[in-house]
Design an enzyme around this catalytic site. Sequence first.
Site, PDB file in Angstrom:
ATOM      1  N   LEU D 225       4.241  -1.952   3.805  1.00  0.00           N
ATOM      2  CA  LEU D 225       4.240  -1.063   2.648  1.00  0.00           C
ATOM      3  C   LEU D 225       2.848  -0.660   2.179  1.00  0.00           C
ATOM      4  O   LEU D 225       2.659   0.435   1.680  1.00  0.00           O
ATOM      5  CB  LEU D 225       5.013  -1.731   1.497  1.00  0.00           C
ATOM      6  CG  LEU D 225       5.541  -0.783   0.426  1.00  0.00           C
ATOM      7  CD1 LEU D 225       6.429   0.288   1.010  1.00  0.00           C
ATOM      8  CD2 LEU D 225       6.304  -1.562  -0.623  1.00  0.00           C
ATOM      9  N   ASP D 226       1.855  -1.525   2.326  1.00  0.00           N
ATOM     10  CA  ASP D 226       0.548  -1.233   1.747  1.00  0.00           C
ATOM     11  C   ASP D 226      -0.507  -0.868   2.784  1.00  0.00           C
ATOM     12  O   ASP D 226      -1.688  -0.787   2.464  1.00  0.00           O
ATOM     13  CB  ASP D 226       0.063  -2.432   0.918  1.00  0.00           C
ATOM     14  CG  ASP D 226       1.003  -2.722  -0.227  1.00  0.00           C
ATOM     15  OD1 ASP D 226       1.828  -1.853  -0.555  1.00  0.00           O
ATOM     16  OD2 ASP D 226       0.921  -3.832  -0.782  1.00  0.00           O
TER      17      ASP D 226
END
Lengths: 281, 281, 281, 281
Positions: D225-226
């Site tokens: 996600l990051d």
Amino acid sequence: MPDATKHILLMDGPDSKGLIYHVTGVLYRHNLNIIHNDEYVSPSGHFFMRTEFEGTFESDALLTELNSTLPNAEGITFRLNPKRKKNIVVMVTKEHHCLGELLIRYAFDELDADILAVVSNYNVLQPLVSKFGIPFHYVSHEGRSREEHEEAILRTLAIYEPEYLVLAKYMRVLTPDFVNNFPNRIVNIHHSFLPAFVGANPYRQAYERGVKIIGATAHFVNNDLDEGPIIAQNVQEVDHRHTAADMATKGKDVEKIVLSQALKLVFSDRVFISGNRAIVL
Amino acid sequence: MPDATKHILLMDGPDSKGLIYHVTGVLYRHNLNIIHNDEYVSPSGHFFMRTEFEGTFESDALLTELNSTLPNAEGITFRLNPKRKKNIVVMVTKEHHCLGELLIRYAFDELDADILAVVSNYNVLQPLVSKFGIPFHYVSHEGRSREEHEEAILRTLAIYEPEYLVLAKYMRVLTPDFVNNFPNRIVNIHHSFLPAFVGANPYRQAYERGVKIIGATAHFVNNDLDEGPIIAQNVQEVDHRHTAADMATKGKDVEKIVLSQALKLVFSDRVFISGNRAIVL
Amino acid sequence: MPDATKHILLMDGPDSKGLIYHVTGVLYRHNLNIIHNDEYVSPSGHFFMRTEFEGTFESDALLTELNSTLPNAEGITFRLNPKRKKNIVVMVTKEHHCLGELLIRYAFDELDADILAVVSNYNVLQPLVSKFGIPFHYVSHEGRSREEHEEAILRTLAIYEPEYLVLAKYMRVLTPDFVNNFPNRIVNIHHSFLPAFVGANPYRQAYERGVKIIGATAHFVNNDLDEGPIIAQNVQEVDHRHTAADMATKGKDVEKIVLSQALKLVFSDRVFISGNRAIVL
Amino acid sequence: MPDATKHILLMDGPDSKGLIYHVTGVLYRHNLNIIHNDEYVSPSGHFFMRTEFEGTFESDALLTELNSTLPNAEGITFRLNPKRKKNIVVMVTKEHHCLGELLIRYAFDELDADILAVVSNYNVLQPLVSKFGIPFHYVSHEGRSREEHEEAILRTLAIYEPEYLVLAKYMRVLTPDFVNNFPNRIVNIHHSFLPAFVGANPYRQAYERGVKIIGATAHFVNNDLDEGPIIAQNVQEVDHRHTAADMATKGKDVEKIVLSQALKLVFSDRVFISGNRAIVL
């Protein structure tokens, strides 16, 4: 012995009702005039106040009355400073941009501090420092253990007894033993927007991560080089066309301005330290 | 009748020794707890203080005691507001970006205000407003003199009795007569970094001047549309590749955020007006 | 005589189909390698291109071929510059911050220019300049008419034949006659976010208008001191607590960085001038 | 079948001499007019070019000629897109600020995309979406394994066949299997200035670290996600008075603007992906 100039009263401790009232009452009864007064209460209930005032008073008597006036003074700390320039030593390695900035400001009396000396583990910045007539101490780390090197630096610093050490791109990690000599009195400029890119080569890391903004962070050094309360940060936009070297070049402008702005805050007694956070009043 | 929630005390007047002490003393004796306290003394010696506090008290008694406690209360003004949402009416013309921002914030209770109605001299934004179930009043200026048009608007506003008027891209100049109905209670967003590019078509002006940064300004309206105390400003970088239309597009993001931030300050009773300057505590 | 280093080709004129194709074709046939190529076509149809390339070639032959290769070369201008440092003279009055910045950068070869001399109408900055071993010319305006003073400056400049004049806080207005000697070759730093606060004492004006952001503008000087194409701008936040003097202090940091960044663009041949706009490629 | 509108040619591959010349030559011979042309060569020698042009042509023939015209076309990729709106699905959880921004822009045709549907693992934002007449799919994760939940989402997405997925504060981690369905076609907004504060509760982390600037990052989602190439970032100043909740409030303004700006770049075919970096032309 009465003082006649401007003074700064710093107070912090557990919050309770009436703190502002009681403290400003003492100043009022001493006929002292408040120029600026700033307070902050942290979410955990710690009270901080910075009061800049002017007038004539006797320091010990004032502090005694401040301590006795509070219904509950337990845990409350008062510090009373005349408003005056600080004595500092600047430590550098090879890069000139932060040092140059400080020297020009010092030469024109804009630093709120006197630079007593510059200490470096290289001698490349000696010519720059000598232009400004400031002692330069070349303390090489070559052939010395980290402890021996720090001992040598401490012996040099002992000559000057600086109130603050400014690490203006000093690129060696300091040991906790060294740092403990200057609790909350070492200011470092880190060439990244902390906590992004802790450690070595932050601009290389920034390039490889493809960030669109780079930054710099001025902070107190407590335990290790990239931790400690953050005093000031600023940033600048970059894009994919910037190489790591371009980012470093652009970043240097941010670094030197952020360091100067942080020092201005520290030297005017605006910065409280609370755990790992800096409260700037 | 005692109040039980958070309150804000606003005080301003000529500076003198002991103001903070005397006022905080009244709150202390009433057993009221200060949450935030901010003061400012202007270079010309005017004192401003905003005190946010909590506790139970009787308003009239507190104000009476505040006025009587000062050795010299001449020229000192106290205002005591409960901490609560304001009632507002929004005025627009054809552009949706600021209005859309306010409606979304209002729909999720982030505006610190209730939008009682939207008034416009065009009907193009009626569909947007109706999505949010807010009254929309189309008050056309066609076939009306400026005075007649403003009279019609005033009749509509009289239904709602708003505390503040928000000009969210209302593109007609208001007469002093109209403005005088809402002294220091009209907030406008101007699409330039005032005082640059006063007047019409600021983005066209910005393009032709070749500026590298554009901005927006939220301000109170007092006399004419582009004057009045500035509450908040912000900017965004542009370059020669931006046409006037590109600048307008990019500028709209700044406009809506600046307007929202300014309203947050105004609606939380943080803004004092001092001549043509806004003091934001 | 063949050149062996990096070069920059600057081209501008009326846009037409195939300009990029024809020009890059000439470079391709000469076996020259394009490092960067940037183009811009203005809304009015003027084409600008900056091509940075490397390789060996004969300048006159290349320019001849460039001019002959276009189907319609009317109005097209080519300039072919080796990538090298510029020769400049810096003009100052009494403030040191911009000059200090340039001197430090020059001392460490970061300016993309050689400072041949500093010229001032006061002698207060002589000690700073002399630290860096650069000629300082004190040309007082006392007892001289504006024309006589400018004549004296021109005589001094004639010694150095600078390619660019940098006004690093030179606080006197230059006459059109003077400026005409250096068309598009004078760079000034103005201490406001132009076009806001044209003229004297911009920080005083900014304080009185109560702005929340101040800025600085680097621009070419063509007709008068505050007009001419804008090269770079930047800003910094302020609030009501900043006096005019505080704004000036904070603004100086912006001024010196903006000036340095603008000079970097100019000295690397990135700036085209088009009417009153600067195109930065 | 000839196209009649504006088109965008995207090209990338190993750099070699003459690339611009050969490609612009093909367009010139087809009588196509270049509106914008941007190139970039990475330090490792990869060439990127985005050419926006207008005119009438036959797509297959043009691509064939482009591929055959280069002396060495090995590793070179061409993509030819008409300039048109993209079809997207927006995924959200509970926060409305980014979604509200996209909906308002979409309602006024400012998004360069059509929002086909909104998918959420909660139903709290259904009322907002329904105001704008867009399908809302509530796909709860309750009682489902991560794989089952993602399968359910994929079935919903299959109805719409979106070109891009926009994660407008979708707060669940997506599996690599899910992400592989949309290579370089998922855009996420992360509520921190990445890579600072990866993971959960970045504003809490930012508060505890005492940072002076917070930010937001729009990026492609590739593996987790990051991570993934950063498209756009922006920041806002905070100080010690901001609680973690205050930072979140202030950060939301940055998040929604950064997401919108990133989408504008992606939807106008300006973003190349190169390893973990985004090249924005």
